[in-house]
Design a protein around this motif. Sequence first.
Motif, PDB file in Angstrom:
ATOM      1  N   LEU A 148       0.494  -1.249  -0.117  1.00  0.00           N
ATOM      2  CA  LEU A 148      -0.338  -0.261  -0.256  1.00  0.00           C
ATOM      3  C   LEU A 148       0.956   1.387  -0.015  1.00  0.00           C
ATOM      4  CD1 LEU A 148      -2.044  -2.360   2.007  1.00  0.00           C
ATOM      5  CD2 LEU A 148      -3.378  -0.377   1.895  1.00  0.00           C
ATOM      6  N   LYS A 149       1.017   2.360  -0.857  1.00  0.00           N
ATOM      7  CA  LYS A 149       1.528   3.367  -0.982  1.00  0.00           C
ATOM      8  C   LYS A 149       0.541   4.779  -0.994  1.00  0.00           C
ATOM      9  CE  LYS A 149       4.851   1.124  -3.444  1.00  0.00           C
ATOM     10  NZ  LYS A 149       5.593   1.417  -4.643  1.00  0.00           N
ATOM     11  N   ALA A 150       1.382   5.235  -0.372  1.00  0.00           N
ATOM     12  CA  ALA A 150      -0.156   6.705  -0.046  1.00  0.00           C
ATOM     13  C   ALA A 150       0.856   7.833  -1.709  1.00  0.00           C
ATOM     14  CB  ALA A 150       0.826   7.889   1.110  1.00  0.00           C
ATOM     15  N   GLY A 158       5.515   6.392   3.120  1.00  0.00           N
ATOM     16  CA  GLY A 158       4.272   5.840   2.698  1.00  0.00           C
ATOM     17  C   GLY A 158       4.086   4.666   2.473  1.00  0.00           C
ATOM     18  N   VAL A 159       5.175   3.680   2.516  1.00  0.00           N
ATOM     19  CA  VAL A 159       4.526   2.884   1.651  1.00  0.00           C
ATOM     20  C   VAL A 159       4.766   1.271   2.823  1.00  0.00           C
ATOM     21  CG1 VAL A 159       6.259   0.734   0.543  1.00  0.00           C
ATOM     22  CG2 VAL A 159       6.376   3.299  -0.136  1.00  0.00           C
ATOM     23  N   VAL A 160       3.829   0.903   3.324  1.00  0.00           N
ATOM     24  CA  VAL A 160       3.214  -0.186   3.652  1.00  0.00           C
ATOM     25  C   VAL A 160       3.618  -1.814   2.484  1.00  0.00           C
ATOM     26  CG1 VAL A 160       1.649  -1.528   5.691  1.00  0.00           C
ATOM     27  CG2 VAL A 160       2.613   0.776   5.349  1.00  0.00           C
ATOM     28  N   ILE A 161       3.850  -2.580   3.637  1.00  0.00           N
ATOM     29  CA  ILE A 161       3.848  -3.881   3.515  1.00  0.00           C
ATOM     30  C   ILE A 161       3.334  -4.758   3.916  1.00  0.00           C
ATOM     31  CG2 ILE A 161       4.732  -6.140   2.167  1.00  0.00           C
ATOM     32  CD1 ILE A 161       7.844  -4.106   1.382  1.00  0.00           C
ATOM     33  N   ALA A 162       2.020  -5.051   3.510  1.00  0.00           N
ATOM     34  CA  ALA A 162       1.235  -5.404   4.385  1.00  0.00           C
ATOM     35  C   ALA A 162       0.707  -7.219   3.982  1.00  0.00           C
ATOM     36  CB  ALA A 162      -0.739  -5.496   4.577  1.00  0.00           C
ATOM     37  N   GLU A 191      -0.516  -2.396  -4.137  1.00  0.00           N
ATOM     38  CA  GLU A 191      -0.014  -2.861  -5.792  1.00  0.00           C
ATOM     39  C   GLU A 191       0.695  -4.499  -5.372  1.00  0.00           C
ATOM     40  OE1 GLU A 191       3.225   0.000  -7.181  1.00  0.00           O
ATOM     41  OE2 GLU A 191       4.912  -1.581  -5.983  1.00  0.00           O
ATOM     42  N   ARG A 192       1.191  -5.704  -6.424  1.00  0.00           N
ATOM     43  CA  ARG A 192       1.455  -6.683  -6.116  1.00  0.00           C
ATOM     44  C   ARG A 192       2.505  -6.664  -5.519  1.00  0.00           C
ATOM     45  NH1 ARG A 192       3.355 -10.321  -8.942  1.00  0.00           N
ATOM     46  NH2 ARG A 192       3.326  -9.893 -10.501  1.00  0.00           N
ATOM     47  N   PHE A 193       2.806  -7.231  -4.490  1.00  0.00           N
ATOM     48  CA  PHE A 193       3.830  -7.704  -4.469  1.00  0.00           C
ATOM     49  C   PHE A 193       5.121  -8.209  -5.252  1.00  0.00           C
ATOM     50  CE2 PHE A 193       7.032  -9.751  -1.961  1.00  0.00           C
ATOM     51  CZ  PHE A 193       7.865  -9.050  -1.101  1.00  0.00           C
ATOM     52  N   LEU A 194       6.167  -7.776  -5.063  1.00  0.00           N
ATOM     53  CA  LEU A 194       6.988  -8.662  -6.084  1.00  0.00           C
ATOM     54  C   LEU A 194       8.420  -8.933  -5.278  1.00  0.00           C
ATOM     55  CD1 LEU A 194       7.989  -5.941  -8.981  1.00  0.00           C
ATOM     56  CD2 LEU A 194       6.290  -7.772  -9.207  1.00  0.00           C
ATOM     57  N   THR A 195       8.985  -9.738  -6.019  1.00  0.00           N
ATOM     58  CA  THR A 195       9.974 -10.799  -5.353  1.00  0.00           C
ATOM     59  C   THR A 195      11.028 -11.062  -6.259  1.00  0.00           C
ATOM     60  OG1 THR A 195       8.114 -12.323  -3.811  1.00  0.00           O
ATOM     61  CG2 THR A 195      10.277 -12.910  -3.932  1.00  0.00           C
ATOM     62  N   HIS A 219      20.338   0.211   0.867  1.00  0.00           N
ATOM     63  CA  HIS A 219      19.920  -0.541   2.332  1.00  0.00           C
ATOM     64  C   HIS A 219      18.937  -0.021   2.529  1.00  0.00           C
ATOM     65  CE1 HIS A 219      23.935  -2.258   0.716  1.00  0.00           C
ATOM     66  NE2 HIS A 219      23.984  -3.521   1.279  1.00  0.00           N
ATOM     67  N   LYS A 220      17.520   0.089   2.328  1.00  0.00           N
ATOM     68  CA  LYS A 220      16.503   1.208   3.252  1.00  0.00           C
ATOM     69  C   LYS A 220      16.504   0.571   4.354  1.00  0.00           C
ATOM     70  CE  LYS A 220      14.524   2.676  -0.881  1.00  0.00           C
ATOM     71  NZ  LYS A 220      14.591   1.652  -2.124  1.00  0.00           N
ATOM     72  N   LYS A 221      16.865  -0.528   4.899  1.00  0.00           N
ATOM     73  CA  LYS A 221      16.162  -0.747   6.573  1.00  0.00           C
ATOM     74  C   LYS A 221      16.959  -0.466   7.621  1.00  0.00           C
ATOM     75  CE  LYS A 221      11.965  -2.367   4.729  1.00  0.00           C
ATOM     76  NZ  LYS A 221      11.909  -3.576   4.755  1.00  0.00           N
ATOM     77  N   ILE A 289       9.973   0.375  -8.957  1.00  0.00           N
ATOM     78  CA  ILE A 289       9.498   0.303  -7.954  1.00  0.00           C
ATOM     79  C   ILE A 289       8.820   1.786  -7.772  1.00  0.00           C
ATOM     80  CG2 ILE A 289       9.570   0.191  -5.325  1.00  0.00           C
ATOM     81  CD1 ILE A 289       8.928  -2.989  -6.523  1.00  0.00           C
ATOM     82  N   GLU A 290      10.037   2.277  -7.997  1.00  0.00           N
ATOM     83  CA  GLU A 290       9.506   3.993  -8.169  1.00  0.00           C
ATOM     84  C   GLU A 290      10.082   4.214  -8.863  1.00  0.00           C
ATOM     85  OE1 GLU A 290      10.588   6.084  -3.987  1.00  0.00           O
ATOM     86  OE2 GLU A 290      12.914   4.569  -3.865  1.00  0.00           O
ATOM     87  N   PHE A 291      10.291   5.828  -9.478  1.00  0.00           N
ATOM     88  CA  PHE A 291      10.846   6.726  -9.743  1.00  0.00           C
ATOM     89  C   PHE A 291      10.899   7.984  -9.230  1.00  0.00           C
ATOM     90  CE2 PHE A 291       8.939   5.276 -14.117  1.00  0.00           C
ATOM     91  CZ  PHE A 291       9.678   4.696 -14.853  1.00  0.00           C
TER      92      PHE A 291
HETATM   93  P1  AMP Z   1       9.033   2.701  -2.021  1.00  0.00           P
HETATM   94  O1  AMP Z   1       9.210   4.132  -1.893  1.00  0.00           O
HETATM   95  O2  AMP Z   1       7.964   3.293  -3.221  1.00  0.00           O
HETATM   96  O3  AMP Z   1      10.468   2.393  -3.553  1.00  0.00           O
HETATM   97  O4  AMP Z   1       9.101   2.153  -1.906  1.00  0.00           O
HETATM   98  C1  AMP Z   1       9.600   1.208  -0.617  1.00  0.00           C
HETATM   99  C2  AMP Z   1      10.475   0.366  -0.376  1.00  0.00           C
HETATM  100  O5  AMP Z   1       9.095  -0.887  -0.347  1.00  0.00           O
HETATM  101  C3  AMP Z   1      11.357  -0.433  -1.811  1.00  0.00           C
HETATM  102  O6  AMP Z   1      12.725  -0.148  -1.886  1.00  0.00           O
HETATM  103  C4  AMP Z   1      11.094  -1.517  -2.065  1.00  0.00           C
HETATM  104  O7  AMP Z   1      11.729  -2.219  -0.587  1.00  0.00           O
HETATM  105  C5  AMP Z   1       9.339  -1.508  -0.713  1.00  0.00           C
HETATM  106  N1  AMP Z   1       8.726  -1.877  -1.848  1.00  0.00           N
HETATM  107  C6  AMP Z   1       7.909  -1.122  -3.200  1.00  0.00           C
HETATM  108  N2  AMP Z   1       7.089  -1.594  -3.806  1.00  0.00           N
HETATM  109  C7  AMP Z   1       7.544  -2.774  -3.426  1.00  0.00           C
HETATM  110  C8  AMP Z   1       6.139  -3.706  -4.262  1.00  0.00           C
HETATM  111  N3  AMP Z   1       5.597  -3.734  -5.444  1.00  0.00           N
HETATM  112  N4  AMP Z   1       7.158  -5.089  -4.499  1.00  0.00           N
HETATM  113  C9  AMP Z   1       7.784  -5.370  -3.371  1.00  0.00           C
HETATM  114  N5  AMP Z   1       8.666  -4.564  -2.767  1.00  0.00           N
HETATM  115  C10 AMP Z   1       8.031  -2.956  -2.625  1.00  0.00           C
END
Ligand code: AMP
Length: 430
Positions: A148-150, A158-162, A191-195, A219-221, A289-291
Amino acid sequence: MKILIVGNGGRENAIAYAVYNSDSFKRNSGKLYITGSNPGSEIFAESVSIEPTDLKSLSEFALLNNIDLTIAGPEIPLSMGIADEFISKGLKIFGPTKKAAEIESSKIFSKELMKKAGVPTADFRSFSSEDITTAEEFLGKSEYPLVLKADGLAAGKGVVIAENFEEAYETLKEFCSGEKFGKSANRFLTERFLTGEEVSVFAVTDGTDHVLLPFSQDHKKISEGETGKNTGGMGAVCPVKKFMTDEMVFKINSKIVKPVLKQMKKDGREFKGCLYCGLMIVKDEPFVIEFNCRFGDPETQAVLPLIESDFTELLFASAENEISEYSLKVKEEYSCCVVLASEGYPDSYEKGKRITGLDKTGGSCIVFQSGTKKTGNEIITDGGRVLSVTGISKTSLSDAVKTAYENAGKIEFENKYYRKDIGFRQLNNI
Ligand code: AMP
Ligand code: GLY
C-alpha cells in the motif's frame, strides 16, 4: 564559473565534492555555493542562508550573484517548482520542472505514466480516501503480501507491505484518517508485491538523451539483513556488477528509460535532470518500483566518487540539451557507503552529540556530512543520518567495504548507530 547547490545533506555534500573536483570547474576558477551550513560542505562551498523551499529568494540570489548553474538536490523544492522559477528568470538549473517532478511527488501519476508508456511495473489500483468502502472490499479479495502506498511525498514512510488483510486494513484507516500522513494519503494505491533484488539506476537526461551512471544498491531498512523499519537509506554499494550486463542495460534503456522520457515529452512534461529508477529485478527482468526526480541518498555518496569524466560538464549537458555529446567514463573501482546515524532514527533521536575522530579518517575514504553542525571548534550531531563514510577500492568491493568500516570505527559520537552488513548481498552473492 559559479554554481549553487540547493540542499545540504550527504547527497549534496557528495555533489559538492564531485563538482569541486571536476576539471572544468577548476579550469574556470569555479566558485561553489550551498544552501544551509554544514561543516562537510563548507570544505567545498560557501554557505548561503536561504531555505531550499524559498524559491524566490534562491532565484534572486542566483541572479544577483551571476550563478551559471543551480543544482537542485532534494525532491521538495523540485516538487514545488524550483526549476520553473529559475527557468522563468532565464537561469540554468539541473533538475526537472514541477510537472515533470510529479513522477516522484505523485505515485499514482507515476504508475499511470508507466502504464501508458508500457513500462514493466507491478499491477496496481488507485483509490481516494473517500473510497474507503471500495478499498476495504478490494483488500478483502486481495492476495498477500500486498503493498500500500500513499500517493504523495512521505519521506519514505508512505509505503507499507501488509502481510494480511488486518495489516492492510489498519494502513487503510491510517491513510484515510489523515492523521499520520496528512494530505499525502488523500489518494493511495495498492500494488502487487514483487519478489526479487532491488537496484538503483540513475539516468542523467536532457529530456531526450540520457546516460546511465553505474548501478548502486541501497540498504533501506534500519537493521542488518534488511529487517526493521524503513529509513531514507543506511548505506549503499556501487557498482552492482551482476546487473550491469549488456542485456540488462539494454532492457533498462529500451523498456524503461527511453519510453518514459518519450512519454513525458509527448505529455508536455519533458524530464531533465536525474531520473532515479528504483528497480526490482525479478528473474532477470527489471520492474520499476518507483521513480524519483533526483539523485538518491545515500547512493550518490557511493556513485559519484566512481565517475571519471567531468561531472560538472554532465550537469551542464543536462540543462543545455547536450547529453548526446557527453561521453561518460567510469573508474574501474568499487565503493561502499556506510551511514552513521543517531540511535533512535528513523523515529526520535537526540542531537547535539560531539563528533570526534574525523581527523583520523583517510586513505581511500571520503566522509560526507549530513546531519552535522559546528559549534565553536566542535562538530556535533544535528540529524538522524549524521555522516556517510565512503570507502573506495581499486581491487574489490570487499576491500571498499573494509575501508568504509575501518574508517567508520574511527569516528565517535554518543549514540552512534550503523548497520554492520552494508554490501552483504553483493559480497555473499545472495
Ligand atoms: P518506494 O518508496 O515505492 O520505493 O517503496 C519503498 C520500499 O518498499 C522499496 O524500496 C521496496 O523495498 C518496497 N516495495 C515497494 N513496492 C514494492 C513492491 N511492489 N513489491 C515489493 N516491495 C516493494
Ligand atoms: N535512497 C533512496 C532515495 O533517495 O529515495
